[in-house]
Design a protein around this motif. Structure first.
Motif, mmCIF file in Angstrom:
data_model
loop_
_atom_site.group_PDB
_atom_site.id
_atom_site.type_symbol
_atom_site.label_atom_id
_atom_site.label_comp_id
_atom_site.label_asym_id
_atom_site.label_seq_id
_atom_site.Cartn_x
_atom_site.Cartn_y
_atom_site.Cartn_z
ATOM 1 N N MET A 45 -16.360 -45.578 -35.323
ATOM 2 C CA MET A 45 -17.356 -44.960 -36.199
ATOM 3 C C MET A 45 -17.638 -43.517 -35.776
ATOM 4 S SD MET A 45 -17.848 -47.056 -38.517
ATOM 5 C CE MET A 45 -16.237 -47.785 -38.306
ATOM 6 N N ALA A 46 -17.658 -43.285 -34.450
ATOM 7 C CA ALA A 46 -17.888 -41.920 -33.945
ATOM 8 C C ALA A 46 -16.751 -41.001 -34.395
ATOM 9 C CB ALA A 46 -17.986 -41.933 -32.423
ATOM 10 N N ALA A 47 -15.536 -41.545 -34.425
ATOM 11 C CA ALA A 47 -14.380 -40.727 -34.807
ATOM 12 C C ALA A 47 -14.417 -40.384 -36.298
ATOM 13 C CB ALA A 47 -13.088 -41.460 -34.463
ATOM 14 N N LYS A 48 -15.090 -41.229 -37.109
ATOM 15 C CA LYS A 48 -15.058 -41.077 -38.568
ATOM 16 C C LYS A 48 -16.229 -40.306 -39.161
ATOM 17 C CE LYS A 48 -12.891 -45.316 -40.150
ATOM 18 N NZ LYS A 48 -13.229 -46.657 -40.597
ATOM 19 N N PHE A 56 -26.536 -41.657 -29.669
ATOM 20 C CA PHE A 56 -25.858 -42.835 -29.151
ATOM 21 C C PHE A 56 -26.837 -43.722 -28.398
ATOM 22 C CE2 PHE A 56 -21.247 -43.868 -29.128
ATOM 23 C CZ PHE A 56 -21.445 -45.215 -28.884
ATOM 24 N N ALA A 57 -27.182 -44.848 -29.012
ATOM 25 C CA ALA A 57 -28.021 -45.827 -28.327
ATOM 26 C C ALA A 57 -27.056 -46.760 -27.589
ATOM 27 C CB ALA A 57 -28.883 -46.590 -29.324
ATOM 28 N N GLY A 58 -26.745 -46.343 -26.377
ATOM 29 C CA GLY A 58 -25.771 -47.083 -25.577
ATOM 30 C C GLY A 58 -25.827 -46.500 -24.179
ATOM 31 N N VAL A 59 -24.686 -46.500 -23.479
ATOM 32 C CA VAL A 59 -24.676 -45.911 -22.133
ATOM 33 C C VAL A 59 -23.843 -44.620 -22.112
ATOM 34 C CG1 VAL A 59 -25.293 -47.981 -20.814
ATOM 35 C CG2 VAL A 59 -22.893 -47.570 -21.413
ATOM 36 N N TYR A 60 -23.942 -43.909 -20.975
ATOM 37 C CA TYR A 60 -23.404 -42.543 -20.870
ATOM 38 C C TYR A 60 -21.948 -42.410 -21.321
ATOM 39 C CZ TYR A 60 -23.133 -37.790 -19.118
ATOM 40 O OH TYR A 60 -22.991 -36.435 -19.041
ATOM 41 N N PHE A 61 -21.072 -43.323 -20.826
ATOM 42 C CA PHE A 61 -19.651 -43.127 -21.150
ATOM 43 C C PHE A 61 -19.406 -43.233 -22.657
ATOM 44 C CE2 PHE A 61 -19.589 -47.786 -20.699
ATOM 45 C CZ PHE A 61 -18.828 -48.163 -21.796
ATOM 46 N N MET A 62 -20.266 -43.975 -23.353
ATOM 47 C CA MET A 62 -20.091 -44.136 -24.804
ATOM 48 C C MET A 62 -20.430 -42.818 -25.514
ATOM 49 S SD MET A 62 -21.721 -47.921 -25.366
ATOM 50 C CE MET A 62 -20.968 -49.338 -24.558
ATOM 51 N N THR A 65 -17.702 -40.329 -24.794
ATOM 52 C CA THR A 65 -16.520 -40.577 -25.638
ATOM 53 C C THR A 65 -16.758 -40.022 -27.042
ATOM 54 O OG1 THR A 65 -16.043 -42.569 -24.358
ATOM 55 C CG2 THR A 65 -14.967 -42.403 -26.503
ATOM 56 N N ALA A 66 -17.973 -40.240 -27.569
ATOM 57 C CA ALA A 66 -18.301 -39.727 -28.909
ATOM 58 C C ALA A 66 -18.206 -38.193 -28.920
ATOM 59 C CB ALA A 66 -19.696 -40.180 -29.321
ATOM 60 N N LYS A 67 -18.647 -37.552 -27.837
ATOM 61 C CA LYS A 67 -18.581 -36.079 -27.761
ATOM 62 C C LYS A 67 -17.128 -35.600 -27.709
ATOM 63 C CE LYS A 67 -19.957 -31.873 -27.396
ATOM 64 N NZ LYS A 67 -20.641 -31.179 -28.512
ATOM 65 N N ILE A 68 -16.308 -36.295 -26.940
ATOM 66 C CA ILE A 68 -14.888 -35.914 -26.832
ATOM 67 C C ILE A 68 -14.219 -36.005 -28.215
ATOM 68 C CG2 ILE A 68 -12.661 -36.623 -25.812
ATOM 69 C CD1 ILE A 68 -14.357 -37.512 -23.310
ATOM 70 N N LEU A 69 -14.624 -37.027 -28.967
ATOM 71 C CA LEU A 69 -14.052 -37.208 -30.308
ATOM 72 C C LEU A 69 -14.631 -36.209 -31.313
ATOM 73 C CD1 LEU A 69 -14.102 -41.102 -30.366
ATOM 74 C CD2 LEU A 69 -12.044 -39.713 -30.652
#
Ligand code: 13P
Ligand code: SF4
Length: 302
Positions: A45-48, A56-62, A65-69
């Motif tokens: 979903m982050a990629a799209k 991002f309601a989750g943890v740091y690596f998530m 990853t969304a930022k990298i995408l």
């Protein structure tokens, strides 16, 4: 509660923001989330997304990853304390030492890892596609990190592939012991046991089904069975109870809670959108290299 939900929805619209929530989050977050699911679904979903801002309601690596995408979007993590203990078990130096012990074979990293670690891995995976990703490499041996249990579960599902694992683990899932499953089965003999592959191998062996958070929820939703023992984080059980009140869900133990996943409240989400906090940024060079590893996974998972 209703007024904060209304305010968050208003801010989302005004700022063209999207909220992604992992299913270990406090279930109240779902009231404002656009997408709720496992790590694979959320990274897809982050990629799209066409939104300008991703909360991002989750943890740091998530969030990373969304930022990298999405290098040109703002990615916000409402509480900076939200780390992942497993992701922090391996740094670049430790990765290099691990790879040096088994040179010349592909290296797969679980998405629960830092951006730096991803720069020197061939492909990443999540718990829902780990099997598919390792298979896609067509290799007799692969390095797998940081989660030794996910890696060993993948190996148990494949014939002819050795999965060399790094000794990382999830402290929350490792609290589940084989005896907990044996006791629960005695108490609820008709119940099906559904376990996350981050659990210890001896726990997974006792389960009727092993899958990612979304995989477990899907299995419970589609099954004609009525009672389930859930061997993963409490957030999954909270959602299952809410969504399928006609079925019975038993959390294997009261303390199967990931503290880092539970920081976020609706108020934090509100503050995040209102004050644009806390912005996650990744060094350009690291992001470009890590993107290759993430994109390779998304291509295989399409
Ligand atoms: P999922 O891949 O099931 O979302 O799991 C992520 C995670 O951190 C489990 O502990
Ligand atoms: Fe990390 Fe375990 Fe929490 Fe998942 S449950 S985010 S692996 S510490």
């Amino acid at each position: 509660m209703n007024s904060i939900i209304t305010e968050i929805k208003k801010l989302k619209k005004e700022k063209n923001a999207v909220i992604l929530a992992h299913c270990y989050q406090n279930a109240e977050i779902d009231e404002v989330a656009d997408y709720v699911g496992d790590s694979l679904y959320l990274s897809q979903m982050a990629a799209k997304t066409n939104a300008d801002i991703i909360v991002f309601a989750g943890v740091y690596f998530m969030a990373q990853t969304a930022k990298i995408l999405n290098p040109d979007k703002k990615v916000l993590l409402p509480r900076l304390e939200s780390g992942c203990l497993m992701a922090d078990m391996i740094n670049l130096q430790q990765l290099r030492e691990f790879k040096a012990k088994n040179p010349g074979i592909p290296t797969v990293c679980y998405i629960n890892s830092t951006a730096e670690v991803k720069t020197e891995c061939d492909i990443c995976c999540t718990s829902s596609n780990a099997l598919k990703i390792v298979k896609s490499l067509n290799a007799p041996r692969v390095n797998f990190l940081p989660d030794t249990y996910l890696g060993k579960w993948v190996e148990s599902q494949l014939e002819g592939t050795e999965v060399v694992t790094y000794p990382g683990f999830c402290p929350t899932h490792l609290r589940i012991k084989p005896d907990d499953i044996i006791e629960a089965k005695k108490k609820y003999p008709k119940a099906k046991v559904l376990a996350h592959p981050e659990c210890h191998q001896e726990v997974v062996k006792l389960a009727d089904f092993t899958g990612s958070t979304t995989g477990i929820m899907k299995f419970a939703a589609e099954s004609s069975e009525k009672q389930f023992i859930i061997a993963t984080e409490k957030g999954v059980v909270d959602r299952l109870k809410r969504d399928y009140p006609e079925k019975d869900f038993i959390l294997i133990k009261d303390n199967i809670i990931c503290p880092n996943m539970k920081w976020n409240t609706l108020e934090d989400i509100y503050n995040s959108l209102k004050h644009m906090q806390y912005e996650i940024n990744v060094d350009k060079e690291i992001a470009q290299k890590a993107l290759k590893c993430i994109n390779r996974m998304l291509e295989v998972s399409r």
